[in-house]
Scaffold this motif. Structure first.
Motif, short mmCIF file in Angstrom:
data_model
loop_
_atom_site.label_atom_id
_atom_site.label_comp_id
_atom_site.label_asym_id
_atom_site.label_seq_id
_atom_site.Cartn_x
_atom_site.Cartn_y
_atom_site.Cartn_z
N PRO A 91 0.83 -1.21 0.00
CA PRO A 91 0.00 0.00 0.00
C PRO A 91 0.86 1.26 0.00
CG PRO A 91 -0.63 -1.50 1.76
CD PRO A 91 0.62 -2.04 1.14
N PRO A 105 -9.40 -1.16 -2.00
CA PRO A 105 -9.23 -2.55 -1.59
C PRO A 105 -8.46 -2.64 -0.27
CG PRO A 105 -7.74 -2.02 -3.37
CD PRO A 105 -8.63 -0.82 -3.17
N ARG A 106 -8.76 -3.67 0.48
CA ARG A 106 -8.04 -3.89 1.73
C ARG A 106 -6.87 -4.82 1.46
NH1 ARG A 106 -12.13 -5.98 6.00
NH2 ARG A 106 -12.10 -7.59 4.43
N PRO A 107 -5.70 -4.50 1.96
CA PRO A 107 -4.55 -5.37 1.72
C PRO A 107 -4.57 -6.60 2.61
CG PRO A 107 -3.91 -3.57 3.14
CD PRO A 107 -5.34 -3.32 2.74
N GLU A 108 -3.85 -7.64 2.19
CA GLU A 108 -3.57 -8.79 3.03
C GLU A 108 -2.41 -8.39 3.93
OE1 GLU A 108 -5.24 -11.84 2.75
OE2 GLU A 108 -6.48 -10.73 1.34
N TYR A 146 -1.05 -6.28 -1.51
CA TYR A 146 -2.24 -6.54 -2.30
C TYR A 146 -1.99 -7.73 -3.20
CZ TYR A 146 -3.91 -1.96 -0.90
OH TYR A 146 -4.33 -0.89 -0.17
N ASN A 161 -2.91 -9.01 -6.82
CA ASN A 161 -3.42 -8.56 -8.11
C ASN A 161 -3.70 -9.78 -8.97
OD1 ASN A 161 -4.12 -7.01 -10.28
ND2 ASN A 161 -2.04 -6.36 -10.79
#
Length: 129
Positions: free
Chosen positions: A7, A24-27, A125, A127
């Motif tokens: 991010p 979007p929320r990151p891992e 993230y 993708n």
């Protein structure tokens, strides 16, 4: 294929006005391999009295006895993230894959964590192309 996409640092949260999608929320990487809670006597897809299905229960329901056919239950979000499927409150996907393919994917993910220096707690993230 995973790419290092952490991010971006911003001074605030991105604007999400009317009609704009939420960011979007990151891992987040977790050094602990997340496992399901220990169950006693539960064999339902809802599993363990926690009110949500587990990846293994979902695989078993869809592909009965998958493990006896040389398959593993693969889940997303990755079990190596704090958002892992066992913590996803039923919001996950699971599929029985050949053990070889699943273990190769896990090895590639581990290599990516190491090569791109994704440390415990780091956000990233995924993708999908």
């Amino acid at each position: 294929m995973l790419t290092s996409r952490r991010p971006r640092s911003t001074s605030g949260t991105p604007s999400t006005g009317p009609g704009q999608p939420s960011p979007p929320r990151p891992e987040r990487r977790s050094r602990e391999l997340l496992r399901p809670p220990r169950c006693t006597g539960s064999s339902t897809i809802r599993g363990c009295g926690i009110g949500t299905a587990t990846p293994r229960a979902a695989c078993q329901a869809q592909w009965p006895n998958y493990s006896s056919h040389g398959k593993d239950c693969d889940e997303y979000p990755f079990s190596t993230t704090k958002e892992g499927a066992y913590n996803a409150n039923g919001n996950f996907s699971a599929r029985a894959l050949t053990s070889r393919d699943n273990q190769k994917a896990g090895s590639q993910l581990s290599t990516w964590y190491n090569d791109d220096r994704i440390l415990d707690g780091d956000a990233f993230y995924v993708n999908v192309k």
